[in-house]
Design a protein around this motif. Structure first.
Motif, PDB file in Angstrom:
ATOM      1  N   ARG A 103     -22.692  88.248 -19.361  1.00 38.16           N
ATOM      2  CA  ARG A 103     -21.381  88.895 -19.365  1.00 38.16           C
ATOM      3  C   ARG A 103     -20.385  87.978 -18.658  1.00 38.16           C
ATOM      4  NH1 ARG A 103     -21.730  94.566 -16.646  1.00 38.16           N
ATOM      5  NH2 ARG A 103     -22.612  93.245 -15.008  1.00 38.16           N
ATOM      6  N   PRO A 115     -16.362  87.743 -17.523  1.00 43.00           N
ATOM      7  CA  PRO A 115     -15.056  88.402 -17.440  1.00 43.00           C
ATOM      8  C   PRO A 115     -13.990  87.548 -18.099  1.00 43.00           C
ATOM      9  CG  PRO A 115     -15.670  87.485 -15.311  1.00 43.00           C
ATOM     10  CD  PRO A 115     -16.866  87.327 -16.202  1.00 43.00           C
ATOM     11  N   GLY A 160     -13.447  92.014 -14.602  1.00 42.16           N
ATOM     12  CA  GLY A 160     -13.829  92.415 -15.944  1.00 42.16           C
ATOM     13  C   GLY A 160     -13.383  93.809 -16.315  1.00 42.16           C
ATOM     14  N   LEU A 196     -14.330  92.025 -21.218  1.00 47.40           N
ATOM     15  CA  LEU A 196     -15.531  91.204 -21.094  1.00 47.40           C
ATOM     16  C   LEU A 196     -15.853  90.462 -22.382  1.00 47.40           C
ATOM     17  CD1 LEU A 196     -17.943  93.723 -19.302  1.00 47.40           C
ATOM     18  CD2 LEU A 196     -16.908  91.696 -18.258  1.00 47.40           C
ATOM     19  N   ARG A 241     -19.332  89.282 -24.064  1.00 49.33           N
ATOM     20  CA  ARG A 241     -20.782  89.449 -23.951  1.00 49.33           C
ATOM     21  C   ARG A 241     -21.458  88.469 -24.900  1.00 49.33           C
ATOM     22  NH1 ARG A 241     -22.077  94.215 -21.186  1.00 49.33           N
ATOM     23  NH2 ARG A 241     -20.350  95.707 -21.016  1.00 49.33           N
TER      24      ARG A 241
END
Length: 265
Positions: A102, A104, A116, A121, A123
């Motif tokens: 993940r 931010p 975040g 975010l 991913r």
């Protein structure tokens, strides 16, 4: 410690042959054929169409140029690779499994932040096989806030969500940094661009572009999509300094200002 991404690591580290290896995640959509088209565009262009296609390339590159701020994907993957090597003793163990990272988004304020919850975010899911990051990966941008900065225009605030698949061009050995090019394909793109003149909808069903060395951007398209003869594919390349070229099978077309003719190099 990973510098650019917090990562949940479901990676089995083991001495080779001790136990059965876990399965990596399913492979995402294979973009290698699309990457090959970027490397080898097929069109042979008549000079009278070059400027029109460059204008179309500039139009199509606008969304990609904004999403080029997603180039911190490169940093996240590189830091993940280095972090695994430093923390997992990859020289002594065989790694296989999945990494869920993940990252931010940097935000649309004057200075990047790592909040975040406010900025959204990015991913990423990366498969690991035999201590190598697979070239294909998947991910998503979730209400990702970015600041689009241009030396020739006022700053613009970007909000974007999308599903993502990517291609590194080759598997990446644990501990190695990112290859120079990264191909991204986004689907179900939603979002907006807000500047001095108002807000523009960025929604696209599907969009792909390639981030290349030196923070340049490439967009592949087919002139036939403009109602022109089926000439093959071309690549519009936008460089970090704002200059651009149109690449076809024989080389690159460069067009000067002030009405100068386009030249094939």
């Amino acid at each position: 410690m990973l510098r650019a991404a917090s990562a949940v690591l479901f990676v089995f580290a083991l001495m080779a042959g001790c136990v059965a290896m876990p399965d990596p995640p399913p492979r995402p959509e294979d973009l290698s054929a699309l990457a090959a088209q970027y490397d080898r565009p097929s069109a042979t262009l008549p000079v009278d169409l070059v400027q029109r296609l460059i204008d179309e390339g500039r139009r199509r590159s606008e969304l990609g140029d904004l999403l080029n701020r997603l180039r911190f994907v490169r940093t996240a993957i590189s830091d993940t690779s280095i972090g695994l090597h430093q923390n997992g003793n990859a020289d002594d163990f065989l790694l296989q499994g999945v990494i869920n990272a993940r990252v931010p988004c940097p935000g649309d304020g004057p200075e990047p932040t790592t909040d975040g919850e406010v900025n959204g975010l990015l991913r990423l899911q990366l498969g690991v096989e035999d201590s190598r990051l697979r070239r294909g990966f998947s991910g998503s941008a979730e209400r990702c806030r970015l600041l689009a900065v241009s030396p020739s225009a006022p700053d613009q605030r970007v909000l974007v969500s999308a599903t993502m698949v990517g291609d590194l061009g080759a598997d990446l050995g644990i501990g190695n940094t990112m290859p120079g090019d990264i191909l991204l394909k986004l689907t179900d793109v939603t979002g907006s661009l807000t500047g001095e003149t108002g807000t523009i909808d960025l929604s696209e069903h599907a969009y792909h572009f390639r981030l290349v060395r030196g923070d340049a951007l490439e967009v592949l398209f087919d002139p036939a999509s403009l109602g022109l003869p089926d000439l093959g594919t071309v690549v519009f390349a936008l460089r970090a300094d704002g200059s651009y070229v149109l690449r076809e099978s024989r080389g690159e077309w460069v067009c000067g200002g002030g009405g100068e003719a386009c030249v094939l190099r």
